[in-house]
Design an enzyme around this catalytic site. Structure first.
Site, PDB file in Angstrom:
ATOM      1  N   THR A  15       1.105  -1.380   0.165  1.00 44.99           N
ATOM      2  CA  THR A  15      -0.126  -0.023   0.331  1.00 44.99           C
ATOM      3  C   THR A  15       1.354   1.259  -0.441  1.00 44.99           C
ATOM      4  OG1 THR A  15      -1.714  -1.662   1.152  1.00 44.99           O
ATOM      5  CG2 THR A  15      -2.022   1.412   1.055  1.00 44.99           C
ATOM      6  N   LYS A  31     -17.381   3.077   5.988  1.00 43.50           N
ATOM      7  CA  LYS A  31     -16.956   3.108   7.412  1.00 43.50           C
ATOM      8  C   LYS A  31     -17.223   4.089   7.618  1.00 43.50           C
ATOM      9  CE  LYS A  31     -13.295   2.464  10.773  1.00 43.50           C
ATOM     10  NZ  LYS A  31     -11.752   2.727  10.457  1.00 43.50           N
ATOM     11  N   ILE A  76      -2.315   3.299   6.895  1.00 41.30           N
ATOM     12  CA  ILE A  76      -2.614   4.253   5.377  1.00 41.30           C
ATOM     13  C   ILE A  76      -2.870   5.384   6.043  1.00 41.30           C
ATOM     14  CG2 ILE A  76      -4.228   4.140   4.188  1.00 41.30           C
ATOM     15  CD1 ILE A  76      -4.718   1.344   4.264  1.00 41.30           C
TER      16      ILE A  76
HETATM   17  C1  FAD Z   1      -2.192  -6.914  11.637  1.00 41.59           C
HETATM   18  C2  FAD Z   1      -1.797  -5.401  11.375  1.00 41.59           C
HETATM   19  C3  FAD Z   1      -2.862  -4.383  11.172  1.00 41.59           C
HETATM   20  C4  FAD Z   1      -3.059  -3.519  10.407  1.00 41.59           C
HETATM   21  N1  FAD Z   1      -4.726  -3.368  10.193  1.00 41.59           N
HETATM   22  C5  FAD Z   1      -4.304  -1.882   9.628  1.00 41.59           C
HETATM   23  C6  FAD Z   1      -5.780  -1.098   8.827  1.00 41.59           C
HETATM   24  O1  FAD Z   1      -6.658  -1.573   9.553  1.00 41.59           O
HETATM   25  N2  FAD Z   1      -5.690   0.081   8.667  1.00 41.59           N
HETATM   26  C7  FAD Z   1      -4.300   0.362   8.489  1.00 41.59           C
HETATM   27  O2  FAD Z   1      -4.326   1.764   7.671  1.00 41.59           O
HETATM   28  N3  FAD Z   1      -3.966   0.381   8.382  1.00 41.59           N
HETATM   29  C8  FAD Z   1      -3.389  -0.998   8.892  1.00 41.59           C
HETATM   30  N4  FAD Z   1      -1.987  -1.651   9.115  1.00 41.59           N
HETATM   31  C9  FAD Z   1      -0.854  -1.620   9.103  1.00 41.59           C
HETATM   32  C10 FAD Z   1      -1.139  -1.321   6.761  1.00 41.59           C
HETATM   33  O3  FAD Z   1      -1.290  -2.965   6.786  1.00 41.59           O
HETATM   34  C11 FAD Z   1       0.617  -1.211   6.425  1.00 41.59           C
HETATM   35  O4  FAD Z   1       0.562   0.683   6.698  1.00 41.59           O
HETATM   36  C12 FAD Z   1      -0.344  -0.600   5.041  1.00 41.59           C
HETATM   37  O5  FAD Z   1      -0.520  -2.075   4.403  1.00 41.59           O
HETATM   38  C13 FAD Z   1       0.892  -0.321   4.472  1.00 41.59           C
HETATM   39  O6  FAD Z   1       2.695  -2.071   4.723  1.00 41.59           O
HETATM   40  P1  FAD Z   1       3.523  -1.227   3.089  1.00 41.59           P
HETATM   41  O7  FAD Z   1       3.676  -1.356   1.872  1.00 41.59           O
HETATM   42  O8  FAD Z   1       4.289  -0.685   4.233  1.00 41.59           O
HETATM   43  O9  FAD Z   1       4.225  -3.139   3.488  1.00 41.59           O
HETATM   44  P2  FAD Z   1       4.258  -4.005   2.377  1.00 41.59           P
HETATM   45  O10 FAD Z   1       2.195  -4.523   2.340  1.00 41.59           O
HETATM   46  O11 FAD Z   1       4.807  -4.937   3.356  1.00 41.59           O
HETATM   47  O12 FAD Z   1       5.148  -4.158   1.453  1.00 41.59           O
HETATM   48  C14 FAD Z   1       6.457  -4.577   1.202  1.00 41.59           C
HETATM   49  C15 FAD Z   1       6.382  -4.328   0.085  1.00 41.59           C
HETATM   50  O13 FAD Z   1       8.014  -4.527   0.105  1.00 41.59           O
HETATM   51  C16 FAD Z   1       8.275  -5.729  -1.050  1.00 41.59           C
HETATM   52  N5  FAD Z   1       9.501  -6.066  -0.409  1.00 41.59           N
HETATM   53  C17 FAD Z   1      10.597  -6.031   0.465  1.00 41.59           C
HETATM   54  N6  FAD Z   1      11.783  -6.421   0.860  1.00 41.59           N
HETATM   55  C18 FAD Z   1      12.172  -6.551  -0.560  1.00 41.59           C
HETATM   56  C19 FAD Z   1      13.095  -7.106  -1.332  1.00 41.59           C
HETATM   57  N7  FAD Z   1      14.170  -7.703  -0.391  1.00 41.59           N
HETATM   58  N8  FAD Z   1      13.213  -7.176  -2.449  1.00 41.59           N
HETATM   59  C20 FAD Z   1      12.233  -6.543  -3.324  1.00 41.59           C
HETATM   60  N9  FAD Z   1      10.969  -5.888  -2.349  1.00 41.59           N
HETATM   61  C21 FAD Z   1      11.183  -6.064  -1.678  1.00 41.59           C
HETATM   62  C22 FAD Z   1       7.113  -6.453  -0.659  1.00 41.59           C
HETATM   63  O14 FAD Z   1       7.276  -7.408  -1.807  1.00 41.59           O
HETATM   64  C23 FAD Z   1       6.374  -5.826  -0.522  1.00 41.59           C
HETATM   65  O15 FAD Z   1       6.096  -4.966  -2.346  1.00 41.59           O
HETATM   66  C24 FAD Z   1      -2.230  -3.577  10.114  1.00 41.59           C
HETATM   67  C25 FAD Z   1      -1.036  -3.707  10.293  1.00 41.59           C
HETATM   68  C26 FAD Z   1      -0.828  -5.012  10.664  1.00 41.59           C
HETATM   69  C27 FAD Z   1       0.358  -5.365  11.417  1.00 41.59           C
END
Ligand code: FAD
Length: 499
Positions: free
Chosen positions: A16, A79, A341
């Protein structure tokens, strides 16, 4: 290196955070910069993060997103707030609705009048003065041209990243699939020069955005920014998540139900229910948590629950050298108030406002870091409030929460409300006075005194004013369609293929 112009931005990670950054930067700054996003299909995303807060609507407007199209693509529902169950005491229920409470005047907030009415024996529940809470209770919803309900969405996280990726098409964002093996830095400055992928390809850039999730490959593994641990205030560290079949119409709210060592969530989408249970591994084993979680799920689980580990806290710097961390790479406050988010979106907005077109300067970095820190600390305090204000003593976990020391900033807010029913809120803070009031009252924090403004009205005048407010809300709610009915006509999604 510092004053090198930024012409190419590399986004590491396609969850995200990564795709939101790509969508916003390409929409707003695409004419000025090149953007390349690297993601690994083999690693995948965290796969949770499905409940949002109303700021998402204005961010989507900035991206030019069509609401009904977005909702169909992500199986989204509306929501209006969060229903908290068992938090103050086992059996308690209150709602943190997204709207305003009653009518304030310049000297005193609405709850000050309401407290006076309560002392006289009338006034009902504070939630009766919030349109969103009443619509939520009646499971009704509609959007409107006039200022209407304040709302956010429940969405499918995986589909959301795909939808955002689609938004980037035609805007010149280059997507590179591959696993990052090494982050290459300049031998003297330590600035990141490129990402080396496992197959030998190298992705170079001027500014790198770390969206690699909890791995934090750039900001931590490489630049070693350090992490400030908040787990003594937010002790949960694990979550099980699973989707289940939807039973009955979708509610327009998230449910957050306190359990013995944490809480569980229910997030209704159009086609399924998102379920999760957040717990603290010091107080509950994985096996116990899993069993408790599965026992309470309505509807058939669609697969085996996934276990996710995390640590509450913040990266000490989210902008270091030529790297900016967004999303889980930048820090994490557990999902009780669905803030992550939003924090990504506000981080992207700040980046666009402070974008280092003509080179990175210490003052830009310092500003960005300070604002990010202030914001996250305030969100942290609001979430800690829910745990601290429990009256539960039935498990070791809740006894810990009730008696733990909290940040001084939060202690002051609690004392201010307890002693005078006042809510301290700074101008740029995410959660409004009415949010603090709903949670503090919902969790039985009873003020010792309140503002005398209400006493200037006669009892009859006050009673009449409150009844008029309640009546207006009841009439407005009566005219709304059922939430499920509105979703079905406004943005009904195709039923997805079974997983
Ligand atoms: C239990 C839980 C519940 C949650 N519920 C909510 C909610 O209800 N509302 C809300 O706003 N937020 C919530 N969150 C937070 C939300 O999930 C995140 O803020 C959001 O999904 C963003 O995640 P991200 O993109 O930072 O990481 P991720 O989704 O983990 O993405 C990481 C990316 O990096 C890539 N990557 C990692 N390592 C490598 C590598 N070596 N080489 C290439 N690519 C790599 C992966 O493939 C992926 O594409 C929750 C989090 C948790 C843990």
């Amino acid at each position: 290196m510092q004053h090198q112009r930024v012409k190419k931005v590399v986004i590491a990670g396609g969850g995200t955070a990564g795709w939101l950054a790509a969508a916003a930067l390409s929409k707003q700054l695409g004419a000025l910069i090149d953007i390349e996003l690297v993601e690994s299909d083999a690693i995948g995303t965290v796969g949770v993060g499905e409940s949002t807060i109303p700021t998402i609507c204005s961010f989507h407007a900035l991206l030019g997103i069509d609401e009904a199209e977005f909702m169909r693509a992500t199986q989204a529902t509306f929501k209006l707030g969060i229903e908290f169950e068992n938090w103050g005491r086992d059996g308690d229920r209150y709602v943190h609705g997204f709207g305003h409470l009653g009518k304030a005047n310049w000297m005193a907030e609405f709850h000050q009048f309401w407290l006076h009415a309560k002392s006289l024996g009338f006034g009902g529940d504070i939630g009766e003065y919030c349109l969103e809470t009443q619509a939520l209770n009646a499971r009704k919803f509609a959007t409107s041209e006039k200022p209407g309900l304040n709302y956010a969405y429940h969405l499918d996280a995986t589909r959301y990243a795909q939808f955002l990726r689609g938004q980037c098409e035609g805007r010149g964002v280059k997507r590179t699939e591959g696993k990052i093996r090494e982050v290459r830095t300049h031998s003297e400055s330590g600035y990141i020069e490129s990402l080396l992928l496992e197959d030998g390809r190298e992705v170079a850039g001027d500014l790198f955005i770390d969206c690699t999730g909890f791995r934090a490959l750039l900001i931590e593994d490489t630049l070693k920014c350090g992490f400030e641990d908040w787990s003594h205030w937010l002790p949960t560290d694990s979550a099980f998540a699973v989707q289940s079949e939807l039973v009955g119409p979708a509610r327009p709210n998230t449910r957050a139900i306190a359990r013995s060592a944490g809480w569980r969530w229910q997030i209704p989408l159009q086609s399924r229910m998102g379920n999760g249970m957040v717990f603290c591994s010091d107080y509950q084993s994985d096996d116990e948590a899993r069993a408790q979680f599965l026992e309470e799920i309505d509807g058939e689980p669609l697969f085996d629950p996934r276990l996710i580990r995390y640590r509450a806290g913040r990266r000490k710097k989210v902008w270091e050298k030529n790297c900016i961390a967004l999303g889980l790479a930048s820090g994490f406050v557990e999902p009780l108030e669905s803030t992550s988010i939003h924090l990504i979106m506000i981080g992207i907005t700040r980046l666009m406002q402070l974008f280092p077109f003509d080179g990175i300067t210490p003052s830009l970095q310092a500003r960005f870091n300070q604002q990010s820190r202030d914001e996250l600390e305030k969100v942290r305090d609001f979430v800690v409030l829910h745990y601290k204000l429990t009256e539960r003593e039935d498990t070791e976990f809740w006894r810990y929460c009730r008696h733990m020391q909290v940040p001084a900033s939060l202690e002051e807010r609690i004392a201010l409300f307890r002693e005078s029913a006042q809510v301290h809120r700074t101008a740029d803070e995410l959660f409004r006075t009415d949010s603090w009031v709903q949670v503090m009252l919902g969790q039985r924090l009873t003020p010792e005194t309140y503002h005398p403004m209400g006493r200037l009205m006669s009892e009859a005048q006050l009673r009449q004013a409150l009844q008029a407010l309640q009546g207006n809300i009841q009439r407005a709610v009566a005219e709304l369609p059922a939430h499920q009915q509105f979703v079905d006509t406004y943005c009904r999604a195709e039923r997805p293929e079974p997983a």
